[in-house]
Enzyme design. Structure first.
Site, PDB file in Angstrom:
ATOM      1  N   ASN A   9     -16.378 -17.220   3.924  1.00 56.52           N
ATOM      2  CA  ASN A   9     -16.377 -15.760   4.133  1.00 56.52           C
ATOM      3  C   ASN A   9     -15.694 -15.426   5.335  1.00 56.52           C
ATOM      4  O   ASN A   9     -16.450 -15.441   6.316  1.00 56.52           O
ATOM      5  CB  ASN A   9     -17.812 -15.163   4.080  1.00 56.52           C
ATOM      6  CG  ASN A   9     -18.165 -13.865   4.270  1.00 56.52           C
ATOM      7  OD1 ASN A   9     -17.182 -13.039   4.149  1.00 56.52           O
ATOM      8  ND2 ASN A   9     -19.092 -13.451   4.425  1.00 56.52           N
ATOM      9  N   LYS A  11     -14.957 -12.238   6.087  1.00 50.77           N
ATOM     10  CA  LYS A  11     -15.432 -11.267   6.606  1.00 50.77           C
ATOM     11  C   LYS A  11     -14.269 -10.247   7.017  1.00 50.77           C
ATOM     12  O   LYS A  11     -13.195 -10.313   6.376  1.00 50.77           O
ATOM     13  CB  LYS A  11     -16.346 -11.303   7.956  1.00 50.77           C
ATOM     14  CG  LYS A  11     -17.554 -12.237   7.533  1.00 50.77           C
ATOM     15  CD  LYS A  11     -18.603 -12.017   8.380  1.00 50.77           C
ATOM     16  CE  LYS A  11     -19.814 -13.050   8.097  1.00 50.77           C
ATOM     17  NZ  LYS A  11     -21.017 -13.243   8.715  1.00 50.77           N
ATOM     18  N   HIS A  95     -24.844  -9.153   0.725  1.00 47.15           N
ATOM     19  CA  HIS A  95     -24.852  -9.598   2.354  1.00 47.15           C
ATOM     20  C   HIS A  95     -25.633  -8.781   3.137  1.00 47.15           C
ATOM     21  O   HIS A  95     -25.607  -7.651   3.244  1.00 47.15           O
ATOM     22  CB  HIS A  95     -23.247  -9.850   2.838  1.00 47.15           C
ATOM     23  CG  HIS A  95     -23.141 -10.657   4.021  1.00 47.15           C
ATOM     24  ND1 HIS A  95     -23.534 -10.295   5.013  1.00 47.15           N
ATOM     25  CD2 HIS A  95     -22.980 -12.155   3.757  1.00 47.15           C
ATOM     26  CE1 HIS A  95     -23.187 -11.368   6.272  1.00 47.15           C
ATOM     27  NE2 HIS A  95     -22.843 -12.458   5.430  1.00 47.15           N
ATOM     28  N   GLU A  97     -24.907  -8.001   6.103  1.00 50.02           N
ATOM     29  CA  GLU A  97     -24.070  -7.212   6.846  1.00 50.02           C
ATOM     30  C   GLU A  97     -23.985  -5.860   5.907  1.00 50.02           C
ATOM     31  O   GLU A  97     -23.831  -4.622   6.395  1.00 50.02           O
ATOM     32  CB  GLU A  97     -22.810  -7.577   7.196  1.00 50.02           C
ATOM     33  CG  GLU A  97     -23.033  -8.431   8.414  1.00 50.02           C
ATOM     34  CD  GLU A  97     -22.035  -9.719   8.399  1.00 50.02           C
ATOM     35  OE1 GLU A  97     -20.881  -9.770   7.789  1.00 50.02           O
ATOM     36  OE2 GLU A  97     -22.373 -10.765   9.146  1.00 50.02           O
ATOM     37  N   GLU A 167     -29.687 -16.635   3.120  1.00 45.17           N
ATOM     38  CA  GLU A 167     -28.858 -16.437   4.636  1.00 45.17           C
ATOM     39  C   GLU A 167     -29.941 -15.623   5.515  1.00 45.17           C
ATOM     40  O   GLU A 167     -30.081 -14.538   5.592  1.00 45.17           O
ATOM     41  CB  GLU A 167     -27.563 -15.743   4.470  1.00 45.17           C
ATOM     42  CG  GLU A 167     -26.584 -16.407   3.832  1.00 45.17           C
ATOM     43  CD  GLU A 167     -25.169 -15.757   4.251  1.00 45.17           C
ATOM     44  OE1 GLU A 167     -24.341 -16.660   4.677  1.00 45.17           O
ATOM     45  OE2 GLU A 167     -25.014 -14.617   4.453  1.00 45.17           O
ATOM     46  N   GLY A 173     -23.959 -15.843  12.316  1.00 49.21           N
ATOM     47  CA  GLY A 173     -23.220 -15.485  13.582  1.00 49.21           C
ATOM     48  C   GLY A 173     -23.721 -15.896  15.051  1.00 49.21           C
ATOM     49  O   GLY A 173     -23.293 -15.408  15.866  1.00 49.21           O
ATOM     50  N   SER A 212     -24.611 -19.776  10.690  1.00 53.85           N
ATOM     51  CA  SER A 212     -23.970 -20.675  11.618  1.00 53.85           C
ATOM     52  C   SER A 212     -23.760 -22.089  11.032  1.00 53.85           C
ATOM     53  O   SER A 212     -24.112 -23.022  11.757  1.00 53.85           O
ATOM     54  CB  SER A 212     -25.075 -20.875  12.789  1.00 53.85           C
ATOM     55  OG  SER A 212     -25.253 -19.452  13.450  1.00 53.85           O
ATOM     56  N   GLY A 233     -19.199 -18.502   7.515  1.00 51.63           N
ATOM     57  CA  GLY A 233     -18.397 -17.315   8.265  1.00 51.63           C
ATOM     58  C   GLY A 233     -17.365 -17.745   9.123  1.00 51.63           C
ATOM     59  O   GLY A 233     -16.286 -18.245   8.716  1.00 51.63           O
TER      60      GLY A 233
HETATM   61  P1  PGA Z   1     -21.781 -17.446  10.127  1.00 50.90           P
HETATM   62  O1  PGA Z   1     -21.748 -16.366   8.901  1.00 50.90           O
HETATM   63  O2  PGA Z   1     -21.264 -18.805   9.308  1.00 50.90           O
HETATM   64  O3  PGA Z   1     -20.575 -16.838  11.139  1.00 50.90           O
HETATM   65  O4  PGA Z   1     -23.160 -17.411  10.632  1.00 50.90           O
HETATM   66  C1  PGA Z   1     -22.341 -16.795   7.523  1.00 50.90           C
HETATM   67  C2  PGA Z   1     -22.154 -15.659   6.621  1.00 50.90           C
HETATM   68  O5  PGA Z   1     -22.622 -14.322   6.984  1.00 50.90           O
HETATM   69  O6  PGA Z   1     -21.921 -15.816   5.488  1.00 50.90           O
END
Ligand code: PGA
Length: 255
Positions: A9, A11, A95, A97, A167, A173, A212, A233
């Site tokens: 992803n 983003k 998601h 976000e 998630e 992140g 992560s 991500g």
């Molecule tokens: P990350 O994000 O691997 O940077 O933690 C994962 C995601 O939000 O899909």
């Protein structure tokens, strides 16, 4: 059959130049990976470019969002039919976000799920609890509520060939991934929850983990019975890190 899926992803990251390097590098490094489906979800403006860069490879195209409408006066939106037209297959919805920054509700996300199923695309339904909810012991309640928004409107059969992504928001992140034992337990809870509606669909549904995932913890996820892949991500932005994660999946799958 469970779909074993590792997806990046990206983003709100990338440029034409960066994506050219990323996809060329991944194509080279992942030639021998056959056991897992690999997909990349770039920002919407680069979907067509990435589709062209992926031509002839076994890496699939994903997208990060979809509108609930198929067409009409909805300025700035992108429809499921457009995503299909451009060749995207795996579409992230729900998601955290988008739930947080765009105030997307469970019901609204269920509508996105419905429209993706209607046109034959694969929804990746993201669910998961915040740090405070985790601390308060509400992980299962939150996950159940987010799943029920789809289960109660579309029924369990809608989950056939779909993907659920667990998630935990506090792991996204942050560099603080959840532990294998925690994640396996939540994935089992998710499968059992679907199973109360339809045991066959529950057994077959793909449940990914996200939060992560990195080169250090990559291999562990794939050893767990209810973790069928990962959504990556930050670590999907570089050829070296993303290819190590995909290869870890492939090694566990082969052994
Ligand atoms: P990350 O994000 O691997 O940077 O933690 C994962 C995601 O939000 O899909």
């Amino acid at each position: 059959m469970r779909h074993l899926l590792v997806m990046g992803n990206l983003k709100l990251n990338g440029s034409k130049h960066m994506l050219n390097d990323l996809i060329t590098g991944l194509r080279n490094k992942l030639r021998s990976v056959v056991g897992y489906t690999v997909a990349i979800a770039p920002p919407v403006i680069y979907l067509d470019l990435v589709k062209q860069l992926l031509a002839g490879s076994h890496i699939a195209l994903g997208a990060q969002n979809v509108d609930i409408h198929l067409s009409g006066a909805f300025t700035g939106e992108v429809s499921a039919e457009m995503l299909k037209d451009i060749g995207a297959k795996y579409i992230i919805i729900g998601h955290s976000e988008r739930r947080i920054y765009h105030k997307e509700s469970d019901e609204y996300i269920a509508e996105k799920f419905a429209v993706l199923k209607e046109v034959g695309l694969i929804p990746l339904l993201c669910i998961g609890e915040s740090a405070a909810e985790n601390k308060a012991g509400q992980t299962e309640t939150i996950c159940a509520r987010q799943l029920d928004a789809v289960l109660n409107t579309l029924g369990a059969k809608a989950f056939q060939d779909a993907v659920i992504v667990y998630e935990p928001i506090w792991a996204i992140g942050t560099g603080k991934s959840a532990s294998l034992i925690q994640v396996q337990a939540v994935h089992k809870f998710i499968r059992d929850h679907i199973s109360r509606h339809d045991a066959t669909v529950a057994e077959q549904i793909t449940i990914q983990y996200g939060g992560s995932v990195n080169t250090g913890n990559a291999a562990g996820w794939f050893t767990q019975p209810d973790i069928d892949g990962v959504l990556v991500g930050g670590a999907s932005l570089k050829v070296d890190t993303f290819s190590v994660i995909v290869k870890a999946a492939n090694e566990v799958k082969k052994s």
